[in-house]
Design a protein around this motif. Structure first.
Motif, mmCIF file in Angstrom:
data_model
loop_
_atom_site.group_PDB
_atom_site.id
_atom_site.type_symbol
_atom_site.label_atom_id
_atom_site.label_comp_id
_atom_site.label_asym_id
_atom_site.label_seq_id
_atom_site.Cartn_x
_atom_site.Cartn_y
_atom_site.Cartn_z
ATOM 1 N N ASP A 24 0.854 -1.186 0.000
ATOM 2 C CA ASP A 24 0.000 0.000 0.000
ATOM 3 C C ASP A 24 0.891 1.238 0.000
ATOM 4 O O ASP A 24 2.032 1.212 0.482
ATOM 5 C CB ASP A 24 -0.899 0.002 1.241
ATOM 6 C CG ASP A 24 -1.991 1.073 1.170
ATOM 7 O OD1 ASP A 24 -2.242 1.586 0.060
ATOM 8 O OD2 ASP A 24 -2.581 1.392 2.217
ATOM 9 N N TYR A 25 0.347 2.308 -0.582
ATOM 10 C CA TYR A 25 1.034 3.602 -0.568
ATOM 11 C C TYR A 25 0.016 4.666 -0.178
ATOM 12 O O TYR A 25 -1.074 4.733 -0.745
ATOM 13 C CB TYR A 25 1.614 3.934 -1.941
ATOM 14 C CG TYR A 25 2.103 5.371 -2.038
ATOM 15 C CD1 TYR A 25 3.259 5.777 -1.375
ATOM 16 C CD2 TYR A 25 1.390 6.313 -2.780
ATOM 17 C CE1 TYR A 25 3.696 7.086 -1.449
ATOM 18 C CE2 TYR A 25 1.830 7.619 -2.866
ATOM 19 C CZ TYR A 25 2.973 8.012 -2.191
ATOM 20 O OH TYR A 25 3.398 9.307 -2.255
ATOM 21 N N ARG A 26 0.383 5.479 0.803
ATOM 22 C CA ARG A 26 -0.496 6.538 1.278
ATOM 23 C C ARG A 26 0.231 7.868 1.175
ATOM 24 O O ARG A 26 1.210 8.098 1.900
ATOM 25 C CB ARG A 26 -0.942 6.280 2.714
ATOM 26 C CG ARG A 26 -1.691 4.963 2.883
ATOM 27 C CD ARG A 26 -2.045 4.690 4.318
ATOM 28 N NE ARG A 26 -2.615 3.355 4.480
ATOM 29 C CZ ARG A 26 -2.932 2.813 5.652
ATOM 30 N NH1 ARG A 26 -2.722 3.512 6.774
ATOM 31 N NH2 ARG A 26 -3.439 1.604 5.693
ATOM 32 N N ASN A 36 -0.539 10.712 2.222
ATOM 33 C CA ASN A 36 -0.627 11.471 3.470
ATOM 34 C C ASN A 36 -0.726 10.513 4.646
ATOM 35 O O ASN A 36 -1.568 10.657 5.519
ATOM 36 C CB ASN A 36 -1.835 12.411 3.444
ATOM 37 C CG ASN A 36 -1.778 13.397 2.297
ATOM 38 O OD1 ASN A 36 -0.740 14.005 2.059
ATOM 39 N ND2 ASN A 36 -2.872 13.539 1.570
ATOM 40 N N GLY A 37 0.174 9.543 4.666
ATOM 41 C CA GLY A 37 0.059 8.493 5.664
ATOM 42 C C GLY A 37 0.702 8.805 6.993
ATOM 43 O O GLY A 37 0.434 8.130 7.985
ATOM 44 N N ALA A 38 1.582 9.815 7.065
ATOM 45 C CA ALA A 38 2.264 10.136 8.325
ATOM 46 C C ALA A 38 2.187 11.632 8.581
ATOM 47 O O ALA A 38 2.394 12.444 7.673
ATOM 48 C CB ALA A 38 3.721 9.681 8.284
ATOM 49 N N PRO A 76 4.420 11.123 2.707
ATOM 50 C CA PRO A 76 4.117 9.846 2.051
ATOM 51 C C PRO A 76 4.686 8.670 2.839
ATOM 52 O O PRO A 76 5.772 8.753 3.417
ATOM 53 C CB PRO A 76 4.797 9.982 0.686
ATOM 54 C CG PRO A 76 5.065 11.447 0.519
ATOM 55 C CD PRO A 76 5.268 11.989 1.888
ATOM 56 N N VAL A 77 3.950 7.573 2.823
ATOM 57 C CA VAL A 77 4.374 6.359 3.524
ATOM 58 C C VAL A 77 4.089 5.146 2.646
ATOM 59 O O VAL A 77 3.003 5.036 2.052
ATOM 60 C CB VAL A 77 3.639 6.205 4.878
ATOM 61 C CG1 VAL A 77 4.067 4.904 5.558
ATOM 62 C CG2 VAL A 77 3.923 7.381 5.786
ATOM 63 N N PHE A 114 3.865 0.935 2.663
ATOM 64 C CA PHE A 114 3.695 -0.238 3.503
ATOM 65 C C PHE A 114 3.957 -1.464 2.632
ATOM 66 O O PHE A 114 3.373 -1.602 1.552
ATOM 67 C CB PHE A 114 2.278 -0.308 4.086
ATOM 68 C CG PHE A 114 1.946 0.826 5.012
ATOM 69 C CD1 PHE A 114 2.186 0.717 6.372
ATOM 70 C CD2 PHE A 114 1.405 2.011 4.512
ATOM 71 C CE1 PHE A 114 1.882 1.762 7.232
ATOM 72 C CE2 PHE A 114 1.097 3.055 5.365
ATOM 73 C CZ PHE A 114 1.335 2.936 6.723
ATOM 74 N N ARG A 138 7.590 -0.566 7.100
ATOM 75 C CA ARG A 138 6.918 0.730 6.933
ATOM 76 C C ARG A 138 7.990 1.751 6.581
ATOM 77 O O ARG A 138 8.954 1.935 7.330
ATOM 78 C CB ARG A 138 6.203 1.133 8.217
ATOM 79 C CG ARG A 138 5.570 2.522 8.183
ATOM 80 C CD ARG A 138 4.980 2.869 9.548
ATOM 81 N NE ARG A 138 4.429 4.230 9.579
ATOM 82 C CZ ARG A 138 5.150 5.320 9.819
ATOM 83 N NH1 ARG A 138 6.482 5.213 10.038
ATOM 84 N NH2 ARG A 138 4.586 6.508 9.827
ATOM 85 N N ALA A 190 8.434 5.610 5.732
ATOM 86 C CA ALA A 190 8.053 7.021 5.608
ATOM 87 C C ALA A 190 9.235 7.753 4.990
ATOM 88 O O ALA A 190 10.366 7.694 5.513
ATOM 89 C CB ALA A 190 7.693 7.601 6.961
#
Length: 347
Positions: free
Chosen positions: A241-243, A245-247, A258-259, A261, A275, A277
């Motif tokens: 997964d890629y987010r 605005n994950g952090a 960006p984060v 996983f 993980r 970041a």
């Protein structure tokens, strides 16, 4: 039973009465006119009335502001009574069709009105509207609130004007029912995808950050959800997964980072979750195997912004419009035929 026949006959005459139709139509018109005067002064209540289904709007705004929206309920009741009055007229015409066939045009207009009203009520209760639905190129997403149906975006192409500014956007869409494609359309302004009451409109387009390009010990690589990278020691890095605005950065700030996983896999061994970041640097699970990754640039993916409308009464409304049009043509033809014979020559 014979005692009630005169009462039933009088009641049926009232239901078919033209005077009743005039009264109901007048009351409905006055109600709509009076209620519409309230709308400009209360935009926080009525501003989104056209962007959602009427049934949903009444369920939320109507319950929240009953003192201002009561007239919509009254207007609906009056329209429903007018539709029932018209349906009774059509039924009475069908019962006495042999003696009233010359007025077929007028009664077909009535029948068309009943069908249009029924279609509107059906669509208001069972339909829906969804605005701002986003879908990326190559993505397949379920149609909101319509189980078993999916939209797949094949491409997004901005249509530029003479000055180079985007004037429109062309989105190549497919509608699927399960795994079967049931409709395809290059959606753009005034050219929606339409299928059995479902209408998909292209509103705008954008770009979505769905990963990053890196350089380092593996050369130039692109990481996004689903990427698989061979590691120097024979393992594999699988991005789950890629987010974007994950952090959150800082203790109370609003900046996000960006984060990624993922997991590291080796043959015959359990996978190890990681993980990553970007601003925190490579996790220890990757640095200890000598991996070097340095971010170069974000990866952008074209995204189409859609408005999705579903109206199950669309086919019924189309049938009502055809019946009403046929009734108008017959009524006009009957009028001029009578004038040509000298029968009721004046309006």
């Amino acid at each position: 039973m014979s005692r009630f026949r005169p009462l039933l006959k009088d009641f049926w005459k009232l239901c078919c009465s033209l005077k009743l139709a005039i009264v109901l139509a007048t009351l409905a018109t006055l109600t709509a006119f009076g209620g519409s005067l309230l709308m400009p002064s209360r935009p926080w209540i009525f501003a989104n009335m056209d962007s959602v289904n009427l049934g949903e709007w009444l369920a939320h705004q109507g319950r929240q502001y009953p003192g201002v929206t009561w007239w919509i309920h009254l207007y609906g009741v009056l329209l429903l009574l007018l539709g029932l009055n018209t349906a009774c007229c059509v039924t009475d015409w069908l019962v006495h069709l042999r003696g009233r066939w010359r007025k077929s045009g007028e009664y077909l207009i009535h029948l068309g009105f009943v069908l249009l009203l029924a279609a509107y009520l059906w669509g208001s209760l069972a339909g829906f509207r969804v605005a701002g639905e986003t879908i990326a190129v190559g993505e397949t997403r379920p149609v909101p609130r319509l189980p078993g149906y999916y939209l797949r975006l094949h491409g997004v192409e901005p249509v530029l004007g003479p000055s180079g500014r985007p004037m429109d956007v062309r989105s190549s869409l497919s509608l699927l029912r399960g795994e079967t494609v049931v409709a395809e359309q290059a959606v753009r302004a005034n050219h929606p995808l339409i299928w059995k009451g479902l209408t998909v409109l292209g509103v705008s387009f954008d770009q979505r950050n769905d990963g990053f390009r890196f350089t380092g010990s593996l050369g130039t690589v692109e990481l996004r959800a689903g990427s698989r990278i061979a590691l120097p020691d024979g393992g594999e890095l699988h991005i789950l997964d890629y987010r974007p605005n994950g952090a959150r950065r800082g203790s109370g700030g609003g900046l996000f980072e960006p984060v990624f996983f993922g997991e590291i896999r080796y043959p015959g061994q359990p996978s190890e979750h990681v993980r990553y970041a970007l601003r925190e640097g490579l996790p220890s699970a990757l640095t200890r195997i000598g991996l070097d990754l340095r971010p170069l640039a974000p990866l952008q993916q074209p995204v189409s912004i859609l408005a999705i409308h579903y109206d199950p009464g669309l086919a019924l409304a189309f049938a009502g419009a055809l019946v009403m049009t046929l009734g108008i043509l017959l009524a006009i033809g009957s009028f001029y035929y009578k004038r040509s014979r000298g029968d009721r020559p004046l309006l």
